[in-house]
Structure formats: structure tokens, C-alpha cells
Design a protein around this motif. Sequence first.
Motif, PDB file in Angstrom:
ATOM      1  N   GLY A 143      10.389  -0.658   8.942  1.00 39.79           N
ATOM      2  CA  GLY A 143       8.878  -1.072   8.612  1.00 39.79           C
ATOM      3  C   GLY A 143       8.188  -0.493   7.647  1.00 39.79           C
ATOM      4  O   GLY A 143       6.869  -0.534   7.675  1.00 39.79           O
ATOM      5  N   LYS A 151       0.099  -2.889  10.373  1.00 38.61           N
ATOM      6  CA  LYS A 151      -0.074  -4.248  10.462  1.00 38.61           C
ATOM      7  C   LYS A 151      -0.315  -4.644  11.898  1.00 38.61           C
ATOM      8  O   LYS A 151      -1.283  -5.431  12.393  1.00 38.61           O
ATOM      9  N   GLY A 192       0.898  -1.214   0.053  1.00 45.28           N
ATOM     10  CA  GLY A 192      -0.005   0.087  -0.091  1.00 45.28           C
ATOM     11  C   GLY A 192       0.834   1.295  -0.077  1.00 45.28           C
ATOM     12  O   GLY A 192       1.936   1.191   0.541  1.00 45.28           O
ATOM     13  N   GLY A 222       8.315  -1.162   4.221  1.00 48.43           N
ATOM     14  CA  GLY A 222       8.007  -1.989   3.445  1.00 48.43           C
ATOM     15  C   GLY A 222       8.921  -2.439   2.289  1.00 48.43           C
ATOM     16  O   GLY A 222       8.916  -3.096   1.194  1.00 48.43           O
ATOM     17  N   LYS A 223      10.244  -2.157   2.723  1.00 46.99           N
ATOM     18  CA  LYS A 223      11.520  -2.426   1.779  1.00 46.99           C
ATOM     19  C   LYS A 223      11.600  -3.968   1.495  1.00 46.99           C
ATOM     20  O   LYS A 223      11.643  -4.409   0.396  1.00 46.99           O
ATOM     21  N   THR A 224      11.678  -4.805   2.592  1.00 43.04           N
ATOM     22  CA  THR A 224      11.685  -6.101   2.362  1.00 43.04           C
ATOM     23  C   THR A 224      10.606  -6.722   1.480  1.00 43.04           C
ATOM     24  O   THR A 224      10.479  -7.481   0.687  1.00 43.04           O
ATOM     25  N   MET A 225       9.467  -5.922   1.878  1.00 46.82           N
ATOM     26  CA  MET A 225       8.168  -6.837   1.332  1.00 46.82           C
ATOM     27  C   MET A 225       8.243  -6.165  -0.401  1.00 46.82           C
ATOM     28  O   MET A 225       7.902  -7.018  -1.212  1.00 46.82           O
ATOM     29  N   ASN A 273      18.243   0.858   6.667  1.00 46.90           N
ATOM     30  CA  ASN A 273      17.707   1.699   7.467  1.00 46.90           C
ATOM     31  C   ASN A 273      18.780   3.176   7.325  1.00 46.90           C
ATOM     32  O   ASN A 273      18.294   4.036   7.863  1.00 46.90           O
TER      33      ASN A 273
END
Length: 575
Positions: free
Chosen positions: A401, A569, A360, A403-406, A504
Motif C-alpha cells: 500500500g 486513501k 504523494g 504506492g509501488k503499483t501506482m 513486498n
Amino acid sequence: MSSKKNRKRLNQSAENGSPLPSAASSCAGARTPSAGARTPSAGSDFAAAAGTLTVTNFLEKDDKIPKTFQNSLIHLGLNTMKSANICIGRPVLLTSLNGKQEVYTAWPIAGFPGGKVGLNEVAQKNVGVRPGDAIQVQPLVGAVLQAEEMDVALSDKDMEINEEELTDCILRKLDGKIVLPGNFLYCTFYGRPCKLQVLRVKGADGMILGGPQNDTDAQRMAFEQSSMETSSLELSLQLSQLDLEETRIPSLRSTPCKPVDERIINKTSDVLLDVTQSPGDDSGVVLEEVTGLKCSSESAREGNDQLIKEERLLKFSMGAKCNTDTFYFISSTTRVNFTEIDKNSKEQDNQFKVTYDMIGGLSSQLKVIREMIELPLKQPELFKTYGIPAPRGVLLYGPPGTGKTMIARAVANEVGAYVSVINGPEIISKFYGETEAKLRQIFAEATLRHPSIIFIDELDALCPKREGAQNEVEKRVVASLLTLMDGIGSEGSEGQVLVLGATNRPHALDSALRRPGRFDKEIEIGVPNAQDRLDILQKLLRRVPHLLTEAELLQLANSAHGYVGADLKVLCNEA
Ligand SMILES: Nc1ncnc2c1ncn2[C@@H]1O[C@H](COP(=O)(O)OP(=O)(O)OP(=O)(O)O)[C@@H](O)[C@H]1O
């Protein structure tokens, strides 16, 4: 058998607690509320006593627990543990409605919502459930023995891995893990995630557990069972088809499980149906609670032997294990045999993969990423024709948190490229030259299997500034990575190998890494604004049943100033 009698017996036996003396003593205080008292929590306590809980995500990782253990835990509230007779740190058997099972360790979390069980992503994947699904959670009360031998299947992408090294890695990282045939084991091998399917387990007692039974049978039974649970109309239909004849129950075995006589299944359904039916019942137990009661026959073992035997038979007929069976765990002496993985297992994975439409609020970043990463990987000839060098490295940077890994996972999934994942802190070894050797191996493999993406999470841990480096190892690792990145494409795979880094702390990276030709493209994944937060909330709640209206979501998004995707989340999970 009347439903009232059944319920009474179930309550009594649930109050009696676990049949194991140790479990009973350490779980003192386990109490089941009476069926008549219909307080809001009564339903969830009832279900908890029956071991039927609602799946939710892990709340947040507990820093006090070592990372290696966190993956083997499920989260529960203390009251839920008491109600279900589950002891802290003891193994529990999870059984989903579709008959999938896995063993995890119960861990209490203060303030964890009652009647719920927190499962991490891998656990959800293993038992095939999502947040909101019902799952049966029972303490293991059978013997737990060492596995003498275990047959595992490797996916074809992992076939060339050195089996001896992988065995070492499995025995070290999964020591103590209770294994069930048909389930998947996940471990990181030199920074690369490996998935293995357990095919067969031979216990120290000589018993052999094979794979799950005929899937079609199991699915048919699961379907029959769930249809019995959900529709009263179908219930009466099933009832009319029941064979009500008395049937002798054959003796039970502690190992799985051949399909049983059709008449026994009918008989079992009969008993279960009897429990679920409560016409004109004055206790006011609603259908879900009654369904919970049906499952609670498991915890009613002492008061109702016959019922337990019959439910066990139903489970057996589905190829499932009971919590009173013997289980086997991996130990340092377990022999591991490798074979190639079944292609069907890949399909099961797909439904849990991250896709772009799950992310998102990052539409502009995703557009750039797709152009920058997908195009060279999918159409390298375009870059060659125009003489434009394809990017070798793309750096995603931003606060934790966001969303980089996502994003990296979604890119890998959508591009269909071979993906190697390196977790910065995990790959660093104290042994001389080992980290560099692992890096070289990963780059060589990625080049061989192009198109491929090498994703390095927490890049700053692997490549800090050399001038401030604590030791020689860090300096050598940075130098190795620089050399490896310079070498990308020299074997005729221009544009076909891409290194995607996430950090980060971009300013903590060695500046040579950010030079053109290395991580020369940088994309900021920042803190979302109100509009982005709304988009993230909508995407997070897309698969979760909820009663929030658009206006309420908008209000929530507006008031969650400073929240990143991971915070939102957690907010959704806790709600
Ligand atoms: N933009 C987003 N859309 C939907 N979910 C998100 C988004 N950002 C984060 N999340 C949720 O937060 C979780 C954690 O995000 P992720 O691990 O990708 O963050 P990260 O930026 O890599 O963090 P870190 O820098 O700490 O590794 C994800 O699994 C996802 O559920």
C-alpha cells in the motif's frame, strides 16, 4: 401538475416498491421517509429511494468474495439498498448525469455510509464519474437474456492477439456479465490487461442493440438536463421557452431508441420542471433533494405511469436504457466478433491515468526513478555514446500500500512506452510449460514494440527462492525469467526494454534475480513520515470536495503515524 401532488405520488409509489414480484418479496421492508420530516438523513434516504446516490470509492476488498466477482460489484449500505428497492446480489443499472450507463451487481457492506455507492476504479471509468458525483442506481427489473452475438473493438495495440484465445478468455472471465453497447470490457489476457469496446449485441430473442446514439446529441441533451438541475435562473429561462401544448406519447419500445420528437422532449422537460419547482414549499426540501425527487420519478412507476413514460422518452432521446428494458449477458455460447477500436475512446482513458503529480510523499524516489527509467527509454543513444549499460531491471520494494503499483502506472503513462503488466500470481499456470510460454510471449512482444516496460507486480509470487521452491514449476519459471532478462537488448533494443518489478518481500526473491544485469537497481518505497503523509492527503483530496483546513490536514497527518498511502486513501473514502 402541482409539485406537492407530484411529491405525494412519488412517495406513495416508492413505498409500493418494485414491480417485480420476486424483487418485491426479497426487498421487503423498503420504506421511503416522508418528505415533511427533514432530518439530516432524510435527504439521503430520499435520494436513495429515488435511486440517486453519491459515488464513493470501494471501501476495501472483501476477502470472502472471489476476486473475479469483486470487479463486478458495487458497494451499498443495507438501508440504502432497502430504500432503493435493491436486492443483494442482483443486477443494478448505473446511470451517470452525463448519460453513461453500466450494469453491476449490488453488494451490501456493513456500516457503509447511507446515500452512497462504492464503485471501483473501472466502474468509475465506465460510467465517467468520480467520488462525490451523483449517480442513479436502479434495480434491473426487465428481462435478462443471453447474448447470442457480440461485436467488440480491440485497440490497435491488441490487434495481433490470437482472437480465438482471447474469445475463450472473455467467455470464461466475463461469463454472466451484462453488456451494453458503447461500454468497455476489461480482462487480463496472459497477464496483460485488455480493453475491448462493445459495439453491438444481438440477444437470444433476436433483438440487436447498436452503439450509443450520436454523441453530440446525447451531450447536448445531458448538458441541457444538467443546466436545468443546477440553476434556478436557467430554470425560469427554460420554462419560458417551453411548449406547453399537450402531446401524444407514442408507444414505447424495449430496445434503444431513436431521437424522439422535439415536442416530446419539451413536454418531458415540462414534467420534470414541474417536479423540481417548489416555491414557498413548507416541507423545506432543498434543491438537491428536489433534484433527487426529479430522478425519483423512476421509482414511482406504479403511481405515475404517465410521468414514467415521459422520463423514459427523455432517456431514450439520450440513447439510454431503462431498468425495465431487456438486457443481455455474456454466456459460454456467445459468439464474439472482433474489429479495430475507435481512436476517440483512447482520449476518454487519459483523464483516469495515473500521473506523477498524483503520487504523494515520494519525491526523492520519483527523482531516482525518472533518471533511471525515463532517461534510457527516451534517450538510449546517450547511454551508447558513453558506453554505459542501461538498466534492465528496477525493483521497487516496500510494505503493501505504499504506492509501488501506482508508481509503475505513472511511469508507464508518462514515458509513453508500450507496457505489459504481469501479475505474479495470475500468470502462474498449473499446466506444464504454460507460464514460461506466456513469459516468452510477453518479452518477445515488448522487444518488438520497444520502447517498452514490462511491469511484474508481486514478483515474489513468480520468482521465489529456488532452494525453498515447492515444486518444479517455480524453479523453471525463475530460470526462464533469468534467461529472458539476460536476453534483453540482444536484438538491438539496448535500453529500450525495461523490467520493473514490485514486491513486498525482497528477501523472498531468488538471489540470482538481484544480481547485476538483472534487477540491479533497487528502490525502497517505504512507510511515509508525517510530511509525506500530509503530501499524500493533499494529493488524495485534491479532487474531492472537502472542508478541511491546512491546519486540520496537518494534524491528521501527524496523528496518522504508521499509515501508508492505501490506508490514507481508505481514511479519505470513509470520511
Ligand atoms: N504515495 C501515494 N500517494 C498517493 N496515493 C497513494 C500513495 N501510495 C498509495 N496510494 C493509494 O493507495 C492505493 C494502493 O497503492 P498501490 O497499489 O500502489 O500500493 P502497492 O505498494 O503496490 O501495494 P501492494 O504491495 O499491496 O501491491 C493507490 O491506488 C493509491 O490510491
